[in-house]
Write a protein that holds these residues in place. Structure first.
Motif, PDB file in Angstrom:
ATOM      1  N   UNK A  10       1.149  -1.002   0.119  1.00 36.14           N
ATOM      2  CA  UNK A  10       0.274  -0.086  -0.212  1.00 36.14           C
ATOM      3  C   UNK A  10       1.269   0.811   0.138  1.00 36.14           C
ATOM      4  N   UNK A  11       0.198   2.174  -0.327  1.00 37.75           N
ATOM      5  CA  UNK A  11       0.771   3.523  -0.508  1.00 37.75           C
ATOM      6  C   UNK A  11       2.003   4.486   0.458  1.00 37.75           C
ATOM      7  N   UNK A  12       2.613   4.678   1.111  1.00 38.75           N
ATOM      8  CA  UNK A  12       2.616   5.008   2.588  1.00 38.75           C
ATOM      9  C   UNK A  12       2.092   6.085   3.262  1.00 38.75           C
ATOM     10  N   UNK A  13       1.011   6.769   2.937  1.00 39.38           N
ATOM     11  CA  UNK A  13       0.563   7.561   3.154  1.00 39.38           C
ATOM     12  C   UNK A  13      -1.107   6.791   3.566  1.00 39.38           C
ATOM     13  N   UNK A  14      -1.117   6.074   2.257  1.00 40.00           N
ATOM     14  CA  UNK A  14      -2.302   5.289   3.232  1.00 40.00           C
ATOM     15  C   UNK A  14      -2.062   4.549   4.545  1.00 40.00           C
ATOM     16  N   UNK A  16       0.645   5.375   6.880  1.00 38.06           N
ATOM     17  CA  UNK A  16      -0.019   6.083   8.014  1.00 38.06           C
ATOM     18  C   UNK A  16      -1.405   6.164   8.467  1.00 38.06           C
ATOM     19  N   UNK A  17      -1.901   7.009   7.605  1.00 38.53           N
ATOM     20  CA  UNK A  17      -3.337   6.546   8.077  1.00 38.53           C
ATOM     21  C   UNK A  17      -3.984   5.828   8.963  1.00 38.53           C
ATOM     22  N   UNK A  18      -3.467   4.233   8.093  1.00 41.66           N
ATOM     23  CA  UNK A  18      -3.251   3.791   8.956  1.00 41.66           C
ATOM     24  C   UNK A  18      -3.632   3.145  10.127  1.00 41.66           C
ATOM     25  N   UNK A  19      -2.069   3.366  10.066  1.00 42.36           N
ATOM     26  CA  UNK A  19      -1.328   3.297  12.017  1.00 42.36           C
ATOM     27  C   UNK A  19      -2.263   3.846  12.458  1.00 42.36           C
ATOM     28  N   UNK A  20      -2.952   5.325  12.420  1.00 41.42           N
ATOM     29  CA  UNK A  20      -3.051   6.547  13.114  1.00 41.42           C
ATOM     30  C   UNK A  20      -5.125   5.801  13.456  1.00 41.42           C
ATOM     31  N   UNK A  21      -4.922   5.327  12.910  1.00 44.12           N
ATOM     32  CA  UNK A  21      -6.524   4.924  12.548  1.00 44.12           C
ATOM     33  C   UNK A  21      -6.246   3.979  14.061  1.00 44.12           C
ATOM     34  N   UNK A  22      -5.712   2.287  13.976  1.00 45.31           N
ATOM     35  CA  UNK A  22      -5.267   2.147  14.511  1.00 45.31           C
ATOM     36  C   UNK A  22      -4.950   1.977  16.367  1.00 45.31           C
ATOM     37  N   UNK A  23      -4.408   3.601  16.424  1.00 48.88           N
ATOM     38  CA  UNK A  23      -4.437   3.418  17.755  1.00 48.88           C
ATOM     39  C   UNK A  23      -5.488   4.379  18.228  1.00 48.88           C
ATOM     40  N   UNK A  24      -5.944   5.012  17.110  1.00 49.26           N
ATOM     41  CA  UNK A  24      -7.259   5.650  17.929  1.00 49.26           C
ATOM     42  C   UNK A  24      -7.953   4.871  17.877  1.00 49.26           C
TER      43      UNK A  24
END
Length: 83
Positions: A10-14, A16-24
């Motif tokens: 997956x793209x790096x930006x995606x 990063x969004x996935x990582x943020x959502x997982x933390x949240x």
């Protein structure tokens, strides 16, 4: 339920969004990916809806019904505050 390992790029930006959502949400990236796949397949009619995960509790002794109700309430309250 058995699982099969799969690798996706997956793209790096995606990512990063996935990582943020997982933390949240307090979930792993892998869990979110599985959920997104299931939800996407549901839209196409290809899968049964996944069951929500059961809450996990740690206790030194069996809980009373009232204590279990309170533990579930507190767990739901914490999840709501994370959103």
């Amino acid at each position: 339920m058995s699982r099969k390992k799969s690798t996706v790029y997956i793209e790096e930006a995606a990512d990063m969004r996935l990582e943020a959502a997982a933390r949240k949400l307090g979930a792993s990236k892998a869990e979110l990916i599985r959920r997104f796949i299931d939800e996407g397949l549901l839209r196409t009619g290809e899968s049964e809806p996944p069951l929500p995960p059961l809450p996990k509790f740690r206790s030194e002794r069996p809980l009373t019904v009232e204590e279990m109700d309170e533990a579930i309430y507190q767990s739901m309250k914490r999840r709501a505050q994370k959103r």
